[in-house]
Design a protein around this motif. Sequence first.
Motif, PDB file in Angstrom:
ATOM      1  N   LEU A  52       0.830  -1.203   0.000  1.00 11.20           N
ATOM      2  CA  LEU A  52       0.000   0.000   0.000  1.00 11.20           C
ATOM      3  C   LEU A  52       0.862   1.250   0.000  1.00 11.20           C
ATOM      4  O   LEU A  52       0.561   2.236  -0.688  1.00 11.20           O
ATOM      5  CB  LEU A  52      -0.932  -0.021   1.207  1.00 11.20           C
ATOM      6  N   ALA A  53       1.956   1.213   0.771  1.00 11.32           N
ATOM      7  CA  ALA A  53       2.855   2.366   0.808  1.00 11.32           C
ATOM      8  C   ALA A  53       3.523   2.573  -0.543  1.00 11.32           C
ATOM      9  O   ALA A  53       3.650   3.712  -1.023  1.00 11.32           O
ATOM     10  CB  ALA A  53       3.900   2.166   1.900  1.00 11.32           C
ATOM     11  N   GLU A  54       3.953   1.483  -1.193  1.00 11.99           N
ATOM     12  CA  GLU A  54       4.595   1.588  -2.505  1.00 11.99           C
ATOM     13  C   GLU A  54       3.618   2.082  -3.564  1.00 11.99           C
ATOM     14  O   GLU A  54       4.015   2.737  -4.527  1.00 11.99           O
ATOM     15  CB  GLU A  54       5.163   0.232  -2.910  1.00 11.99           C
ATOM     16  N   LEU A  55       2.339   1.784  -3.378  1.00 10.91           N
ATOM     17  CA  LEU A  55       1.339   2.260  -4.325  1.00 10.91           C
ATOM     18  C   LEU A  55       1.256   3.775  -4.309  1.00 10.91           C
ATOM     19  O   LEU A  55       1.021   4.408  -5.336  1.00 10.91           O
ATOM     20  CB  LEU A  55      -0.018   1.633  -3.993  1.00 10.91           C
ATOM     21  N   GLY A  56       1.440   4.380  -3.130  1.00 13.21           N
ATOM     22  CA  GLY A  56       1.481   5.833  -3.047  1.00 13.21           C
ATOM     23  C   GLY A  56       0.182   6.493  -2.639  1.00 13.21           C
ATOM     24  O   GLY A  56      -0.045   7.667  -2.932  1.00 13.21           O
ATOM     25  N   ILE A  57      -0.681   5.750  -1.949  1.00 17.58           N
ATOM     26  CA  ILE A  57      -1.970   6.307  -1.524  1.00 17.58           C
ATOM     27  C   ILE A  57      -1.807   7.135  -0.254  1.00 17.58           C
ATOM     28  O   ILE A  57      -0.811   7.035   0.455  1.00 17.58           O
ATOM     29  CB  ILE A  57      -2.987   5.178  -1.286  1.00 17.58           C
ATOM     30  N   ASP A  58      -2.814   7.955   0.031  1.00 22.39           N
ATOM     31  CA  ASP A  58      -2.808   8.794   1.233  1.00 22.39           C
ATOM     32  C   ASP A  58      -3.640   8.196   2.360  1.00 22.39           C
ATOM     33  O   ASP A  58      -3.458   8.566   3.520  1.00 22.39           O
ATOM     34  CB  ASP A  58      -3.362  10.185   0.892  1.00 22.39           C
ATOM     35  N   ALA A  59      -4.582   7.315   2.011  1.00 21.11           N
ATOM     36  CA  ALA A  59      -5.469   6.755   3.029  1.00 21.11           C
ATOM     37  C   ALA A  59      -6.037   5.435   2.524  1.00 21.11           C
ATOM     38  O   ALA A  59      -6.105   5.188   1.315  1.00 21.11           O
ATOM     39  CB  ALA A  59      -6.611   7.722   3.356  1.00 21.11           C
ATOM     40  N   TYR A 480      -0.151   3.145 -12.138  1.00 28.61           N
ATOM     41  CA  TYR A 480      -0.743   3.702 -10.929  1.00 28.61           C
ATOM     42  C   TYR A 480       0.341   4.200  -9.973  1.00 28.61           C
ATOM     43  O   TYR A 480       0.217   5.288  -9.383  1.00 28.61           O
ATOM     44  CB  TYR A 480      -1.613   2.652 -10.229  1.00 28.61           C
ATOM     45  N   ARG A 481       1.370   3.401  -9.787  1.00 26.63           N
ATOM     46  CA  ARG A 481       2.445   3.819  -8.876  1.00 26.63           C
ATOM     47  C   ARG A 481       3.102   5.107  -9.354  1.00 26.63           C
ATOM     48  O   ARG A 481       3.355   6.024  -8.549  1.00 26.63           O
ATOM     49  CB  ARG A 481       3.481   2.695  -8.756  1.00 26.63           C
ATOM     50  N   ALA A 482       3.369   5.185 -10.644  1.00 28.86           N
ATOM     51  CA  ALA A 482       4.000   6.389 -11.184  1.00 28.86           C
ATOM     52  C   ALA A 482       3.071   7.594 -11.070  1.00 28.86           C
ATOM     53  O   ALA A 482       3.498   8.698 -10.688  1.00 28.86           O
ATOM     54  CB  ALA A 482       4.398   6.152 -12.642  1.00 28.86           C
TER      55      ALA A 482
END
Length: 557
Positions: A52-59, A480-482
Amino acid sequence: MTDPSLAEQNATDPTSWWRQAAVYQIYPRSFADANGDGIGDIAGILSRVDYLAELGIDAVWLSPFYPSALADGGYDVADYRDVDPRIGTLEEFDRMVQALHERGIHVIVDIVPNHSSNLHEWFQEALAAGRGSAARERYIFREGTGPDGSEPPTDWVSVFGGGAWERVEDGQWYFHHFAVEQPDLNWSHPEVRADFVKTLRFWSDRGVDGFRIDVAHMLTKDLTEPLPSRAELEAIDSTTGQHPITDRDDVHEVYAEWRRVFNEYDPPRTAVAEAWVQTPERRARYASAEGLGQAFNFDLLEADFDAEQFRSLITVNLAQSELTGSSTTWVLSNHDVTRHATRYGLAPLNGRRVKQGTEWVAAGGPEDQLDREQGRRRAEAATMLLLGLPGSTYLYQGEELGLHEVADIASAQRQDPAFFRGAEFDGLGRDGCRVPLPWTAEGSSFGFGSDGAHLPQPSWFAEYAVDVEAADPASTLSLYRAALALRRRLQTEERLEWHDTGRADVLRFSRPNGWQVVTNFGTEPFDLGADADALVLTSQPLRARALPGEATAWLKA
């Protein structure tokens, strides 16, 4: 002087993180299974926090994880202040919140206030206490009609099909707008209101940052007799605030009290309303600063992949958010609808399901008419457009893999009450978007767990598995990650300016810091000219200096 990035804004004002957050919805039972029982759990989420952290989401937004008989996928809650033992424990929940917070990820949980499970201790007490008891006042009980009371109080139907009233052993009837196992609570009762305040404080005290309010528009009701017939009910204007069962003005008294509770915390807890109401003006009331503060707009979720529809709906929703002082929300998929990669790969029917012969199929046609690559291409383009907009974006688990709807599930394996009760709004039901995620291309459940999955996964899941896509720089996951990483650096003030492209099927807008988003909804390439030198990301590679059809580009000089 350059505009501060989203990360810098949130660091200087931690109360505003939600305004332009990228929120990832987790359907816990289908995310990751750590104990091998076929059901996703909190330990499974814990095992994937780095993902989830590598995906780059805020919540993250967690769909219900409370004790439940799963009559409606967990939205039949038996205890609002505990964790279903099949999913985990409160101690594991606390560890999950801590792990997510350590990675800068906020936590939003689902609150289901319109109804409880029929297994909730209050409802069981009401059944045992009988007619005229104080316990029954917490719900909506009525006497039946007809000479012996054997007919329901009205001919109303539930959302999931069938009658909206269920008779109990002593002859009374109770109201359930949804499944029969989900009796509606009586929000005129002070104990109901007080108990939910207790619930909000319980989870806030455990570190939860915000709440998603299920069917926020339906809590309060006026069931003064004589009750209208179904035809009369459907004819009543639902935009006046005085409808008997939906979007009543008095529901905002509840949310004003909740806002006072949220503001007791530092930073204040956030909330977002799921409010299916008739007009933007009605929805705006749920997003007021004195109420929940934000409300879902589902307009793009119901739109076709069409430039005119997108521009019109974006313009309307940004205008509404400016009036309320809130920020808007953008959604393309969630746990209740056909995945947008599938919607966009079938004939347009605004995401609805239709029946072909004796079989229900997703969206606009049977699966053999699904153009998977077109659907995925359009989904990536639409998502990149959304991530460039002012406001918050809600992403549904699996969409970052480009997953399609799973339409081929045998009746005996289905779980959604809408399927079994023949609800017209849902056709196949919602199981197809709730199939457990594929983490690896190998294994009995594609890495979801060690011993199968509670809904059947198709063989084609292997090509969408996380380990496959993580190794492919051209995959949907890599995009998505980028995009999410860039978004954090590029996001700026909550404004945009439209630019003429000379083509009705190409949209272009800019943000105050010069970030530009160009989406080609058509099939013919769109020439970017010298602006191609400012390209920072695209959903499809440029052809010379032209943006291909069904693609989005981000530009930043």
